[in-house]
Design an enzyme around this catalytic site. Structure first.
Site, PDB file in Angstrom:
ATOM      1  N   GLY A 112       0.840  -1.204   0.000  1.00  0.00           N
ATOM      2  CA  GLY A 112       0.000   0.000   0.000  1.00  0.00           C
ATOM      3  C   GLY A 112       0.872   1.249   0.000  1.00  0.00           C
ATOM      4  N   LYS A 170      -1.552 -16.430  -8.774  1.00  0.00           N
ATOM      5  CA  LYS A 170      -0.747 -15.871  -7.672  1.00  0.00           C
ATOM      6  C   LYS A 170      -0.884 -16.747  -6.428  1.00  0.00           C
ATOM      7  CE  LYS A 170       1.815 -12.698  -5.642  1.00  0.00           C
ATOM      8  NZ  LYS A 170       1.384 -11.472  -5.022  1.00  0.00           N
ATOM      9  N   ASN A 206       2.046 -18.238  -3.947  1.00  0.00           N
ATOM     10  CA  ASN A 206       2.100 -18.020  -2.501  1.00  0.00           C
ATOM     11  C   ASN A 206       2.031 -19.331  -1.717  1.00  0.00           C
ATOM     12  OD1 ASN A 206       0.243 -15.077  -3.126  1.00  0.00           O
ATOM     13  ND2 ASN A 206       2.327 -15.100  -2.379  1.00  0.00           N
ATOM     14  N   SER A 253       6.067 -12.224   2.355  1.00  0.00           N
ATOM     15  CA  SER A 253       5.220 -11.448   3.268  1.00  0.00           C
ATOM     16  C   SER A 253       4.912 -12.249   4.529  1.00  0.00           C
ATOM     17  CB  SER A 253       3.942 -11.015   2.551  1.00  0.00           C
ATOM     18  OG  SER A 253       3.279 -12.133   2.006  1.00  0.00           O
TER      19      SER A 253
END
Ligand code: KPL
Length: 310
Positions: free
Chosen positions: A12, A187, A191, A258
């Site tokens: 973000g 995606k 992940n 992440s």
């Protein structure tokens, strides 16, 4: 376009900094008060290979503080566990013909947003940009890659194309596309193969390629994901999923995933939206997913060991 980004963490923050630097009208909402205060007083600093970019987007800790805003585009970048709350809060700021875009990891985010706004007003997709939150008001831009966005229902339209153009103009190359579920699953599979394993082993993404054992673990987890995708009638955007995942791990070799970043910062991970979501889909469709069930339990146990509340 008036743009509001909810969740100004690594991704973000990167999008906010790039859009603000390109002169777009962008505001950020983030619950981390120190981060918001730093952006407000000193600006948002983006570390790039070419030096630092400092911008000053409007920054608030509560969406209500942007009440008179009537945004054209709200981009949701919160962790997937907070998506429903972010969508509800966006109700007060989205303009009458505005849309909400999610580029979050995992399954179910777009659908949660659609429950609040209706599927017609939801854009979804993926981004291969890499970023790390270094500290309050400071983001590092890591790997670069394309961003793909599309409508949750129906083919791309002018709004979708304009949003992609604005992002591209800001240095975030974006492509408007029709097959949103294929993008999201494409995606997801990446992940599924990288995030939990790197978090458990405290490996950078690239280290997964260094050992026969980790390459095999990636292969086992990804093979289950491919079967679940096929049972869901989703066509993945690449032919060999294991090769693709190992190639992404190599291309982002120095990245901490992440999920590893979450564990290291003592934050709840997105395991429920990634490997956990795959297990749930597997149960629904009758596809066994024992490797992903094990990875999910291991990450949940790790969160408990670290005192992280899910
Ligand atoms: O999306 C990612 C993540 O860390 O969440 C990858 C592609 C694995 C890059 O680190």
């Amino acid at each position: 376009m008036k743009i509001v980004i909810i969740g100004a963490g690594a991704m973000g923050g990167l999008f906010a900094a790039r859009l603000a630097a390109a002169g777009e009208d962008v505001s950020v909402v983030d619950v981390w008060a120190e981060h918001v205060e730093t952006i407000r007083t000193q600006g948002l600093i983006l570390e790039t290979g070419e030096g630092e970019v400092r911008t000053k987007p409007a920054a608030v800790t509560r969406v209500e503080d942007l009440a008179a805003c009537a945004a054209d585009l709200v981009i949701v970048f919160v962790k997937s566990g907070m998506t429903a709350a972010a969508a509800r809060s966006a109700q007060t700021i989205l303009g009458p013909v505005g849309r909400v875009l999610t580029l979050q990891n995992g399954l179910g985010n777009a659908e949660m947003i659609a429950e609040v706004f209706g599927a017609d007003r939801v854009l979804a997709g993926t981004t291969a940009q890499g970023a790390t939150l270094i500290g309050p008001g400071r983001i590092r831009h890591g790997g670069r890659g394309d961003t793909h966005i599309g409508r949750l229902t129906g083919p791309v339209d002018d709004f979708c194309r304009e949003a992609a153009m604005i992002l591209s103009r800001a240095g975030i190359p974006a492509i408007a596309e029709d097959a949103v579920q294929s993008l999201i699953w494409g995606k997801l599979v990446i992940n599924v193969g990288i995030n939990a394993l790197t978090a458990l082993l405290r490996f950078t993404n690239g280290q997964l390629n260094d050992h026969a054992e980790t390459r095999e673990l990636v292969k086992l987890a990804v093979a289950e994901a491919v079967q679940v995708a096929a049972a869901s009638d989703v066509r993945l955007p690449y032919d060999n999923a294991v090769e693709k995942v190992l190639a992404v791990a190599a291309a982002t070799a120095t990245n901490r995933s992440s999920m590893l970043q979450d564990i290291l910062r003592g934050r709840a991970t997105e395991i429920d939206a990634i490997n956990g979501a795959l297990v749930r889909e597997g149960v629904r469709l009758g596809v066994p997913t024992p490797v992903n069930a094990t990875l999910t339990l291991l990450i949940k146990a790790l969160e408990k060991q670290q005192g992280i509340c899910g």
